[in-house]
Enzyme design. Structure first.
Site, short mmCIF file in Angstrom:
data_model
loop_
_atom_site.label_atom_id
_atom_site.label_comp_id
_atom_site.label_asym_id
_atom_site.label_seq_id
_atom_site.Cartn_x
_atom_site.Cartn_y
_atom_site.Cartn_z
N ASP A 124 -85.57 3.21 18.72
CA ASP A 124 -84.90 3.04 19.78
C ASP A 124 -84.47 1.59 20.05
O ASP A 124 -83.68 1.29 20.69
CB ASP A 124 -86.10 3.23 21.04
CG ASP A 124 -86.24 4.87 21.15
OD1 ASP A 124 -85.38 5.57 20.70
OD2 ASP A 124 -87.01 5.07 22.05
N GLY A 125 -85.30 0.31 19.38
CA GLY A 125 -84.63 -0.93 19.33
C GLY A 125 -83.30 -0.96 18.70
O GLY A 125 -82.64 -1.59 19.35
N ASN A 166 -81.88 0.61 29.65
CA ASN A 166 -83.20 0.93 30.08
C ASN A 166 -83.81 0.24 31.51
O ASN A 166 -84.15 0.77 32.09
CB ASN A 166 -84.15 0.31 28.84
CG ASN A 166 -84.76 1.38 27.77
OD1 ASN A 166 -84.30 2.38 27.80
ND2 ASN A 166 -85.43 1.17 26.90
N ASP A 184 -96.29 -10.90 40.19
CA ASP A 184 -95.66 -11.39 38.80
C ASP A 184 -94.35 -11.24 38.58
O ASP A 184 -93.66 -12.04 37.94
CB ASP A 184 -96.73 -10.74 37.68
CG ASP A 184 -97.94 -11.21 37.60
OD1 ASP A 184 -98.19 -12.12 38.44
OD2 ASP A 184 -98.73 -10.80 36.73
N ALA A 214 -90.28 3.52 29.56
CA ALA A 214 -90.65 2.03 28.84
C ALA A 214 -91.38 1.46 29.62
O ALA A 214 -92.57 1.83 29.88
CB ALA A 214 -89.12 1.33 28.13
N TYR A 215 -90.81 0.16 29.96
CA TYR A 215 -91.85 -0.82 30.46
C TYR A 215 -92.30 -0.49 31.87
O TYR A 215 -93.10 -0.73 32.38
CB TYR A 215 -91.17 -2.24 30.66
CG TYR A 215 -91.89 -3.46 31.13
CD1 TYR A 215 -93.21 -3.69 30.50
CD2 TYR A 215 -91.38 -3.88 32.32
CE1 TYR A 215 -93.73 -4.70 31.32
CE2 TYR A 215 -92.18 -5.08 33.02
CZ TYR A 215 -93.42 -5.55 32.22
OH TYR A 215 -94.09 -6.52 32.86
N SER A 253 -95.47 1.40 32.02
CA SER A 253 -96.59 0.74 31.69
C SER A 253 -97.07 -0.32 33.14
O SER A 253 -98.21 -0.59 33.28
CB SER A 253 -96.52 -0.30 30.64
OG SER A 253 -95.58 -1.20 30.91
#
Length: 268
Positions: free
Chosen positions: A48-49, A125, A153, A165-166, A169
């Site tokens: 994916d990168g 993304n 944050d 993705a992120y 998380s």
């Protein structure tokens, strides 16, 4: 008669270089031309990168380019073909009746204090905003109306394809990529008797837009997909669904929820 022009982007793994060599041979046999500058089709080989890198290399030509991903490692969310399936890939590519699928992209506009016009980016993304050393304070506006004052944050804004993705998380929802919307997720927000935010992910429709107005500071860290952008004296960042979309060529459909299950749950 040529079938079309193809660019190939690969990572540095030996298996990817081997796949590229074989793929070039198969494409030439099928009367395709290899063109790294002005292709009709972009094929990434890796994970994916690598696909993200290929997308951003050609994002200025989305109106006539289709993308395709070959993975040489673990199954990715953008790479549908394996390196041992290249013959089938080229055969499907030559099938003019093969349907294409397109997914939404994120329009990101960064407004700097010393510039009259914002700088525009596209994300396939996500985009994130954080501060390097201190708690981030930002006002969140939806359609120019103040929604909340965020302290924490940082914030993550993602596309449906980026929701796994992120975004995932940090507690964001997983969205099917056919949903034409984007998502705001908080990163470690402060919620107590003094400071209060919604504390839940927000799904924003394609008819709405989001603006994050930042406290004056020079230590913001802003990412667009895998890249960190210049962050000096940012005044605000706005998000909406882009007019452009990413189009996939020879898309071999795997049921999205099966892909999510395989990636995060495995066998039940």
């Amino acid at each position: 008669m040529t079938e079309g022009k193809v660019a190939i982007i690969q990572n540095k793994q030996k298996s990817s270089f081997a796949a590229k060599k074989k793929l070039i041979s198969l494409l030439k046999e099928a009367h395709y031309t290899i063109d790294q500058n002005d292709p009709d089709i972009v094929i990434s080989i890796g994970g994916d990168g690598t696909f993200l890198s290929a997308f951003h290399e050609f994002e200025h030509k989305l109106d006539h380019i289709r993308f395709l991903g070959v993975h040489t490692g673990h199954l990715g969310f953008y790479t549908d073909w394996r390196d041992f399936e290249l013959e089938e890939l080229v055969s499907n590519l030559s099938n003019k009746e093969e349907p294409t699928i397109s997914y939404p992209l994120l329009d990101v506009q960064v407004k700097y204090k010393k510039q009259s016009e914002p700088k525009r980016f596209l994300a396939i993304n996500e985009a994130t905003i954080k501060r390097a050393t201190r708690t981030m304070v930002a006002d969140v506006y939806i359609k120019d109306e103040l929604f909340e004052r965020f302290r924490g944050d940082g914030l993550s804004v993602s596309t449906p394809t980026g929701s796994t993705a992120y975004n995932k998380s940090v507690g964001g929802a997983v969205l099917h990529p056919r949903i034409n919307a984007f998502q705001l997720a908080e990163i470690a927000s402060l919620n107590n008797r003094v400071f209060r935010t919604l504390g839940s992910p927000i799904i924003i429709s394609d008819s709405e837009w989001l603006t994050i107005r930042l406290e004056e500071s020079s230590d913001y860290v802003v990412t667009i997909d895998r890249s960190t952008i210049k962050h000096d004296e940012i005044e605000s960042i706005s998000f909406k669904i882009a007019n452009e979309r990413i189009h996939f060529a020879s898309y071999r459909h795997m049921h999205f929820w099966r892909r999510v299950k395989d990636a995060f749950i495995g066998e039940v």
